[in-house]
Design an enzyme around this catalytic site. Structure first.
Site, PDB file in Angstrom:
ATOM      1  N   GLY A  13     -25.077  76.753  15.616  1.00 39.21           N
ATOM      2  CA  GLY A  13     -23.676  77.085  15.804  1.00 39.21           C
ATOM      3  C   GLY A  13     -23.164  77.065  17.233  1.00 39.21           C
ATOM      4  O   GLY A  13     -22.198  77.762  17.545  1.00 39.21           O
ATOM      5  N   ASN A  15     -21.542  74.616  18.614  1.00 38.98           N
ATOM      6  CA  ASN A  15     -20.191  74.035  18.547  1.00 38.98           C
ATOM      7  C   ASN A  15     -19.206  75.004  17.906  1.00 38.98           C
ATOM      8  O   ASN A  15     -18.090  75.177  18.400  1.00 38.98           O
ATOM      9  CB  ASN A  15     -20.235  72.700  17.795  1.00 38.98           C
ATOM     10  CG  ASN A  15     -20.872  71.610  18.635  1.00 38.98           C
ATOM     11  OD1 ASN A  15     -20.328  71.211  19.659  1.00 38.98           O
ATOM     12  ND2 ASN A  15     -22.046  71.151  18.234  1.00 38.98           N
ATOM     13  N   MET A  84     -24.420  70.023   7.586  1.00 36.26           N
ATOM     14  CA  MET A  84     -25.317  68.911   7.306  1.00 36.26           C
ATOM     15  C   MET A  84     -25.138  68.307   5.912  1.00 36.26           C
ATOM     16  O   MET A  84     -26.097  67.853   5.308  1.00 36.26           O
ATOM     17  CB  MET A  84     -26.778  69.358   7.499  1.00 36.26           C
ATOM     18  CG  MET A  84     -27.080  69.795   8.912  1.00 36.26           C
ATOM     19  SD  MET A  84     -26.685  68.458  10.087  1.00 36.26           S
ATOM     20  CE  MET A  84     -27.167  69.198  11.633  1.00 36.26           C
ATOM     21  N   ARG A  85     -23.928  68.330   5.406  1.00 46.03           N
ATOM     22  CA  ARG A  85     -23.655  67.750   4.090  1.00 46.03           C
ATOM     23  C   ARG A  85     -22.369  66.945   4.141  1.00 46.03           C
ATOM     24  O   ARG A  85     -21.551  67.124   5.048  1.00 46.03           O
ATOM     25  CB  ARG A  85     -23.526  68.856   3.033  1.00 46.03           C
ATOM     26  CG  ARG A  85     -24.713  69.771   2.912  1.00 46.03           C
ATOM     27  CD  ARG A  85     -25.984  69.044   2.512  1.00 46.03           C
ATOM     28  NE  ARG A  85     -25.915  68.498   1.186  1.00 46.03           N
ATOM     29  CZ  ARG A  85     -26.517  69.010   0.118  1.00 46.03           C
ATOM     30  NH1 ARG A  85     -27.243  70.098   0.244  1.00 46.03           N
ATOM     31  NH2 ARG A  85     -26.403  68.428  -1.055  1.00 46.03           N
ATOM     32  N   ASN A 107     -15.186  66.248  12.572  1.00 44.69           N
ATOM     33  CA  ASN A 107     -16.651  66.336  12.615  1.00 44.69           C
ATOM     34  C   ASN A 107     -17.118  65.930  14.011  1.00 44.69           C
ATOM     35  O   ASN A 107     -16.474  65.134  14.684  1.00 44.69           O
ATOM     36  CB  ASN A 107     -17.261  65.380  11.585  1.00 44.69           C
ATOM     37  CG  ASN A 107     -18.771  65.458  11.550  1.00 44.69           C
ATOM     38  OD1 ASN A 107     -19.353  66.544  11.607  1.00 44.69           O
ATOM     39  ND2 ASN A 107     -19.437  64.308  11.465  1.00 44.69           N
ATOM     40  N   HIS A 109     -20.432  64.231  15.927  1.00 46.82           N
ATOM     41  CA  HIS A 109     -21.658  63.488  15.635  1.00 46.82           C
ATOM     42  C   HIS A 109     -22.310  63.057  16.953  1.00 46.82           C
ATOM     43  O   HIS A 109     -21.628  62.519  17.827  1.00 46.82           O
ATOM     44  CB  HIS A 109     -21.350  62.256  14.775  1.00 46.82           C
ATOM     45  CG  HIS A 109     -22.585  61.528  14.375  1.00 46.82           C
ATOM     46  ND1 HIS A 109     -23.430  62.008  13.390  1.00 46.82           N
ATOM     47  CD2 HIS A 109     -23.160  60.406  14.863  1.00 46.82           C
ATOM     48  CE1 HIS A 109     -24.456  61.190  13.273  1.00 46.82           C
ATOM     49  NE2 HIS A 109     -24.325  60.212  14.155  1.00 46.82           N
TER      50      HIS A 109
END
Ligand code: GRF
Length: 198
Positions: A13, A15, A84-85, A107, A109
């Site tokens: 966590g 971010n 992670m989904r 998101n 990445h």
């Protein structure tokens, strides 16, 4: 106007914490109305509790319940922060912004998308031997790690790097980049783009 955002996260966590801390200092601009984790013992839930952000544990298979909870909190935007989904089309439809033509779901990445989508992106880039990698914050669409790009920032691979030092360099970029991208998309100072930004 205060933008109401929620966070979905699965792990440490950093971010999510950066976003919550930014929001706490800028409460007239952005408010974190809640956090959902699909993992019951995720450390990120503790980070929410410490900051008095409402949180819930809802497994990924109950995505309809996740949507209901986000709507109950009044979330207008969702930040996936180490979630992670893959979210469903129904989820994206719930947060669709018809005026802008995309979902209000962000998101982060850890690669220069479209390079190295999927899991272990730092490792993928390192093993591939790239001289430059980076981090991307983008809006989410139906494809994995795909959608209009808000911000990207690159970093170099140094001669003596191992995977850990390479990854550390990227991780130092992530938290600030996510906050900057969120600000940019909320105040419309950044227009998300379909192609690689860098
Ligand atoms: C980050 O590397 C992020 O880019 C990726 O998952 C990791 C989550 O880290 N999507 P944290 O939980 O935010 O510290």
């Amino acid at each position: 106007m205060t933008h109401k955002i929620a966070i979905l996260a699965s792990g440490t966590g950093t971010n999510a914490t950066a976003i919550m801390d930014y929001a706490a200092l800028n409460s007239n601009f952005v408010s974190v109305v809640g956090m959902i984790s699909n993992k019951k013992d995720a450390p990120v839930l503790q980070r929410a509790e410490e900051r008095k952000v409402p949180f819930a544990h809802i497994p990924h298979k109950y995505q309809d319940r996740q949507i209901d909870q986000l709507n109950a909190w009044g979330a207008e935007w969702v930040c996936l922060a180490g979630y992670m989904r893959i979210v469903t089309s129904e989820f994206l439809r719930n947060f669709r912004d018809d005026d802008r033509g995309y979902s209000r779901v962000l998101n982060i990445h850890p690669s220069l998308l479209p390079e190295f989508p999927g899991m272990e992106a730092y490792e993928q880039a390192f093993v591939a031997g790239v001289q430059e990698s980076g981090v991307t914050v983008h809006l989410v669409d139906e494809q994995l790690d795909h959608g209009p790009i808000i911000l990207q920032k690159s970093f170099n691979r140094e001669e003596n790097d191992n995977l850990a030092s390479f990854q550390d360099r990227g991780r130092k970029i992530e938290n600030q980049l996510y906050v900057d991208a969120l600000i940019g998309v909320l105040n419309k100072s950044i227009e998300p783009r379909q192609q690689k930004v860098l």
